[in-house]
Design a protein around this motif. Structure first.
Motif, mmCIF file in Angstrom:
data_model
loop_
_atom_site.group_PDB
_atom_site.id
_atom_site.type_symbol
_atom_site.label_atom_id
_atom_site.label_comp_id
_atom_site.label_asym_id
_atom_site.label_seq_id
_atom_site.Cartn_x
_atom_site.Cartn_y
_atom_site.Cartn_z
ATOM 1 N N THR A 1 0.827 -1.214 0.000
ATOM 2 C CA THR A 1 0.000 0.000 0.000
ATOM 3 C C THR A 1 0.858 1.259 0.000
ATOM 4 N N LEU A 2 1.926 1.242 0.772
ATOM 5 C CA LEU A 2 2.817 2.401 0.824
ATOM 6 C C LEU A 2 3.482 2.656 -0.524
ATOM 7 N N ILE A 3 3.997 1.607 -1.132
ATOM 8 C CA ILE A 3 4.673 1.780 -2.424
ATOM 9 C C ILE A 3 3.687 2.216 -3.497
ATOM 10 N N ALA A 4 2.526 1.570 -3.525
ATOM 11 C CA ALA A 4 1.514 1.959 -4.511
ATOM 12 C C ALA A 4 1.014 3.376 -4.261
ATOM 13 N N ILE B 1 6.338 -1.229 -10.217
ATOM 14 C CA ILE B 1 5.620 -1.290 -8.934
ATOM 15 C C ILE B 1 5.675 -2.705 -8.363
ATOM 16 N N TYR B 2 5.461 -3.689 -9.219
ATOM 17 C CA TYR B 2 5.487 -5.080 -8.765
ATOM 18 C C TYR B 2 6.869 -5.474 -8.250
ATOM 19 N N LEU B 3 7.914 -5.233 -9.051
ATOM 20 C CA LEU B 3 9.261 -5.650 -8.673
ATOM 21 C C LEU B 3 9.771 -4.909 -7.441
ATOM 22 N N LEU B 4 9.476 -3.611 -7.366
ATOM 23 C CA LEU B 4 9.918 -2.832 -6.204
ATOM 24 C C LEU B 4 9.270 -3.344 -4.933
ATOM 25 N N THR B 5 7.978 -3.625 -5.000
ATOM 26 C CA THR B 5 7.262 -4.131 -3.825
ATOM 27 C C THR B 5 7.787 -5.493 -3.408
ATOM 28 N N GLN B 6 7.997 -6.387 -4.383
ATOM 29 C CA GLN B 6 8.517 -7.725 -4.082
ATOM 30 C C GLN B 6 9.900 -7.651 -3.454
ATOM 31 N N SER B 7 10.736 -6.747 -3.975
ATOM 32 C CA SER B 7 12.110 -6.643 -3.468
ATOM 33 C C SER B 7 12.154 -6.136 -2.038
ATOM 34 N N LEU B 8 11.126 -5.398 -1.627
ATOM 35 C CA LEU B 8 11.063 -4.851 -0.264
ATOM 36 C C LEU B 8 10.245 -5.718 0.681
ATOM 37 N N GLY B 9 9.811 -6.880 0.202
ATOM 38 C CA GLY B 9 9.096 -7.814 1.076
ATOM 39 C C GLY B 9 7.599 -7.629 1.114
ATOM 40 N N GLY B 10 7.047 -6.899 0.150
ATOM 41 C CA GLY B 10 5.602 -6.702 0.112
ATOM 42 C C GLY B 10 4.932 -7.594 -0.903
ATOM 43 N N SER B 11 3.623 -7.451 -1.024
ATOM 44 C CA SER B 11 2.858 -8.221 -2.003
ATOM 45 C C SER B 11 2.777 -7.434 -3.308
ATOM 46 N N GLY B 12 3.544 -7.861 -4.302
ATOM 47 C CA GLY B 12 3.590 -7.144 -5.568
ATOM 48 C C GLY B 12 2.260 -7.127 -6.288
ATOM 49 N N PHE B 13 1.504 -8.225 -6.195
ATOM 50 C CA PHE B 13 0.203 -8.285 -6.859
ATOM 51 C C PHE B 13 -0.760 -7.259 -6.249
ATOM 52 N N PHE B 14 -0.753 -7.170 -4.933
ATOM 53 C CA PHE B 14 -1.611 -6.216 -4.237
ATOM 54 C C PHE B 14 -1.235 -4.793 -4.639
ATOM 55 N N ALA B 15 0.059 -4.526 -4.684
ATOM 56 C CA ALA B 15 0.531 -3.186 -5.036
ATOM 57 C C ALA B 15 0.158 -2.816 -6.466
ATOM 58 N N ALA B 16 0.282 -3.762 -7.387
ATOM 59 C CA ALA B 16 -0.045 -3.490 -8.786
ATOM 60 C C ALA B 16 -1.505 -3.105 -8.943
ATOM 61 N N PHE B 17 -2.379 -3.805 -8.231
ATOM 62 C CA PHE B 17 -3.807 -3.495 -8.341
ATOM 63 C C PHE B 17 -4.132 -2.153 -7.693
ATOM 64 N N ILE B 18 -3.533 -1.877 -6.530
ATOM 65 C CA ILE B 18 -3.768 -0.592 -5.855
ATOM 66 C C ILE B 18 -3.274 0.557 -6.726
ATOM 67 N N ALA B 19 -2.131 0.372 -7.369
ATOM 68 C CA ALA B 19 -1.601 1.401 -8.273
ATOM 69 C C ALA B 19 -2.573 1.667 -9.415
ATOM 70 N N GLY B 20 -3.170 0.605 -9.938
ATOM 71 C CA GLY B 20 -4.162 0.779 -10.989
ATOM 72 C C GLY B 20 -5.394 1.518 -10.509
ATOM 73 N N LEU B 21 -5.821 1.233 -9.285
ATOM 74 C CA LEU B 21 -6.968 1.943 -8.710
ATOM 75 C C LEU B 21 -6.668 3.428 -8.529
ATOM 76 N N LEU B 22 -5.455 3.733 -8.090
ATOM 77 C CA LEU B 22 -5.068 5.138 -7.924
ATOM 78 C C LEU B 22 -5.050 5.861 -9.268
ATOM 79 N N PHE B 23 -4.615 5.151 -10.295
ATOM 80 C CA PHE B 23 -4.650 5.735 -11.632
ATOM 81 C C PHE B 23 -6.090 6.052 -12.033
ATOM 82 N N ASP B 24 -7.000 5.133 -11.748
ATOM 83 C CA ASP B 24 -8.404 5.343 -12.086
ATOM 84 C C ASP B 24 -8.974 6.556 -11.357
ATOM 85 N N ILE B 25 -8.560 6.758 -10.104
ATOM 86 C CA ILE B 25 -9.115 7.846 -9.295
ATOM 87 C C ILE B 25 -8.546 9.203 -9.691
ATOM 88 N N LYS B 26 -7.241 9.276 -9.866
ATOM 89 C CA LYS B 26 -6.567 10.573 -9.968
ATOM 90 C C LYS B 26 -6.089 10.965 -11.371
#
Length: 392
Positions: free
Chosen positions: A199-202, A238-263
């Protein structure tokens, strides 16, 4: 001599054939994944007979992961979140209520069928088949005859549930490898950590990237020939950066897409997103052909009746009952509840989890792998066939 080059020559030819006759193929109610999966199985049978196929599909794992990340990003970017303003409860119920019940029910059904197998292995099978794939229900999601709140609920659910399933899968896998009992508190910590990082990265990185792209466009700093790669690069980063930092890359990719839709959606040309989505779908078609070759290595000698029964239960009771229970006290019409309950196909996320399981847990029974593969294959077929039939 059959080698990697031969395989990709065939894949390319099949892709060309599909592209040339896609309209006619769709009129026969055959989806792209169905076509490529069937072609891959036929290729495996004709050229390899009943011999063991040496397909290292694990080498395709990163390719599958990046393709799934791109699909999640592009699907989220096309989401109409305004529709969910008054019906946000539906995807929340699917994620927070139906998902854990689905996992628990899958574990229970597996325990009743596979009495000879360790419970941790059965639980792994259940979590592998818990996430859904919106790409396999694209005909459903894009059909204007279905109420938007229902379509968007399926899209949001399928975009986020694989990210939520990752921490559970990893903890179960770690426990099975080390023969330990899973710790619920540890699961929660891992889940909070992975989702929090995602969530933070996205939330911070993706808006920054979008603004840089807008700045480049405003002052005409980029080459228009590279437009098609912009969204692909963003989703992958977004996916690779999140995975490299120990996060869920799939979750981040979808959240990033949602933010694109909103803003940012109104500031970008729709064709860019359409191009990225088309590329993701093409990459996914290749995956289904290669997956068919992999599946043939496990299934060509026959499948136990238990695996067939579990696959059928996984596609029906394991998904339908939890969804209906989660929507029991909502105002959603019964017909739409049934649609939500049925359209939960297992796709690329389940493929990724299956590959990781085979690679990391060498002691896993072939019965578990056969059940996962068979469920995925049947899901591609039956959800693909019913996507249009149920909408008529």
């Amino acid at each position: 001599m059959h080698n990697e080059y031969t395989l990709f020559v065939v894949i390319t030819c099949v892709l060309i054939a599909y592209s040339l006759f896609a309209k006619r193929i769709h009129q026969l109610n055959i989806t792209g994944p169905m076509f490529m999966l069937t072609a891959g199985l036929i290729y495996s049978f004709v050229f390899y007979g009943t011999s063991k196929i040496d397909v290292e599909l694990t080498s395709f794992q990163i390719y599958i992961e990046l393709t799934l990340a791109l699909i999640l990003f592009s699907d989220a970017a096309k989401t109409k979140l305004a529709v969910l303003t008054h019906s946000y409860a539906y995807p929340l119920l699917l994620l927070l209520v139906a998902l854990p019940i689905t996992f628990a029910l899958g574990s229970l059904l597996g325990s009743l069928l596979f009495t000879e197998l360790p419970f941790l292995h059965i639980a792994l099978l259940a979590i592998i088949l818990t996430p859904t794939d919106a790409a396999l229900s694209s005909n459903f999601i894009e059909n204007s005859k279905i109420p938007e709140q229902t379509r968007e609920a399926v899209n949001v659910e399928s975009g986020l549930n694989d990210g939520l399933a990752v921490p559970i899968f990893l903890l179960l896998l770690y426990s099975a490898i080390n023969q330990q009992t899973p710790d619920l508190s540890k699961t929660m910590i891992i889940a909070i950590k992975e989702i929090g990082i995602a969530t933070l990265i996205a939330g911070f990185v993706s808006p920054l990237i979008f603004k840089v792209v807008l700045f480049s466009e405003k002052y005409r700093l980029y080459n228009k020939d590279n437009e098609v790669f912009i969204f692909v690069a963003i989703a992958v980063l977004i996916y690779l950066l999140t995975q490299s930092l120990g996060g869920s890359g799939f979750f981040a990719a979808f959240i990033a897409g949602l933010l694109f839709d909103i803003k940012f959606k109104s500031a970008f040309k729709p064709q860019r997103l359409s191009n990225a989505h088309a590329l993701a779908n093409t990459c996914a078609l290749i995956i289904w052909f290669v997956f068919a070759n992999f599946a043939f290595t496990y299934l060509h000698n026959g499948v136990e009746l238990k695996a067939i029964i579990f696959a059928i239960l996984a596609l029906t009771i394991m998904r339908i009952l939890p969804v209906l229970l989660s929507l029991l006290f909502t105002a959603l019409p019964f017909k739409q509840r049934i649609l939500l309950a049925w359209f939960g196909p297992r796709g690329l996320a389940s493929v990724v989890f299956t590959l990781i399981l085979i690679q990391e847990l060498t002691s896993v029974s072939e019965l578990i792998i056969d059940s996962a593969i068979l469920t995925i294959i049947l899901s591609v077929i039956f959800h693909g066939l019913s996507a249009k039939l149920k909408l008529k």
